[in-house]
Design an enzyme around this catalytic site. Structure first.
Site, PDB file in Angstrom:
ATOM      1  N   ASP A  78     -13.138   5.149 -10.754  1.00 50.59           N
ATOM      2  CA  ASP A  78     -12.734   6.392 -11.402  1.00 50.59           C
ATOM      3  C   ASP A  78     -13.714   7.512 -11.081  1.00 50.59           C
ATOM      4  O   ASP A  78     -13.322   8.638 -10.765  1.00 50.59           O
ATOM      5  CB  ASP A  78     -12.641   6.168 -12.911  1.00 50.59           C
ATOM      6  N   GLU A 150      -7.899   2.468  -8.809  1.00 51.34           N
ATOM      7  CA  GLU A 150      -9.285   2.873  -9.066  1.00 51.34           C
ATOM      8  C   GLU A 150     -10.246   1.728  -8.764  1.00 51.34           C
ATOM      9  O   GLU A 150     -11.325   1.950  -8.196  1.00 51.34           O
ATOM     10  CB  GLU A 150      -9.443   3.324 -10.511  1.00 51.34           C
TER      11      GLU A 150
END
Length: 276
Positions: A78, A150
């Site tokens: 992320d 992610e």
């Protein structure tokens, strides 16, 4: 300690997963899938297996030896993804405000968008999911797919470094057809230029690369846009698409000035551009 990859390979469910999932066809080997992302270069399969391991595996009673899911890699990915997209937007929109750049980033780095990029990779069919879990629902879940994308980003960063993960993000996100719609709106100068030429019954704009300068990974492109053989504008940027947008922006500015009577030298009005 036995590598996670070996543990997973030994599990009965791993070699007998369903042959197909809705709209996806037969899943290829997970090993082949991972290697295909990097044109066959050697990889750390352990890291990527973890990136694709759903948290349901940690609680699966048939695989008590599996104690790690992709959640930590998701956390890392992320941040890495946010950095790369933020850097790209910062360079692409030198006049963009903090609010504008944040708005663009929010359109790109969100669950729905990331799940779409994950679907482009068919990531769902490669997820390693607990035998007792609702596999079909998990494999098609927007949040699960976004998390997996992610986590994969985080794995690439740890395994290959920042340059490799930047290349991955460019290929999978920035160069995707959906990306321009996320960051363009009224700033899509190429679309505005096409609409302008069409409304004046002119040929479509032609973009020509005038020069490429710098090292291979830091090239600067200068591109010129013309219509009916007449130069309308040029732009210089680190990516061809961005240079084309800058050239189109300059062209639109020149054409708009021509229409208001403020004609710059060597910039004909649209009517003049169409003459032979």
């Amino acid at each position: 300690m036995e590598p996670l990859w070996h543990k997973l390979s030994a599990l009965p469910f791993f070699s007998s997963r369903p042959e197909k999932w809705e709209g996806s066809g037969a899943p290829p080997s997970l090993t082949a899938f991972i290697r295909s992302l990097f044109k066959g270069k050697a990889l750390s399969l352990e890291l990527y297996a973890t990136a694709l391991t759903h948290r349901s595996m940690v609680h699966d009673t048939t695989a008590p030896e599996i104690t790690r899911s992709n959640q930590r890699l998701e956390f890392l990915g992320d941040s890495v993804l946010g950095l790369i997209i933020s850097e790209y937007l910062y360079r692409r929109f030198p006049e963009g405000t903090e609010g504008e750049l944040s708005s663009y980033r929010a359109k790109i780095v969100n669950g729905k968008s990331l799940a779409g990029f994950a679907r482009n990779l068919d990531l769902g069919i490669h997820l390693i999911i607990g035998e007792s879990a609702d596999q079909q629902r998990i494999r098609t879940s927007t949040s699960t797919l976004a998390d997996a994308f992610e986590a994969l980003t985080g794995a690439i960063y740890l395994d290959r470094g920042l340059d490799a993960v930047r290349e991955f993000i460019e290929e999978q996100i920035i160069d995707s057809p959906a990306f321009e719609a996320m960051v363009s709106t009224e700033n899509n100068h190429k679309s505005r230029l096409i609409e302008h030429t069409q409304s004046h019954q002119l040929p479509p704009p032609v973009y020509t690369v005038l020069s490429e300068e710098g090292a291979e990974h830091e090239k600067t492109f200068t591109i010129e846009v013309s219509c009916n053989g007449r130069r309308l504008g040029r732009g210089t940027a680190l990516r061809k698409k961005d240079a084309e947008q800058l050239a189109a922006e300059e062209a639109m500015g020149a054409l708009e000035r021509a229409l208001t009577g403020d004609v710059a030298e060597d910039t004909p009005a649209p009517e003049e551009t169409g003459r032979g």
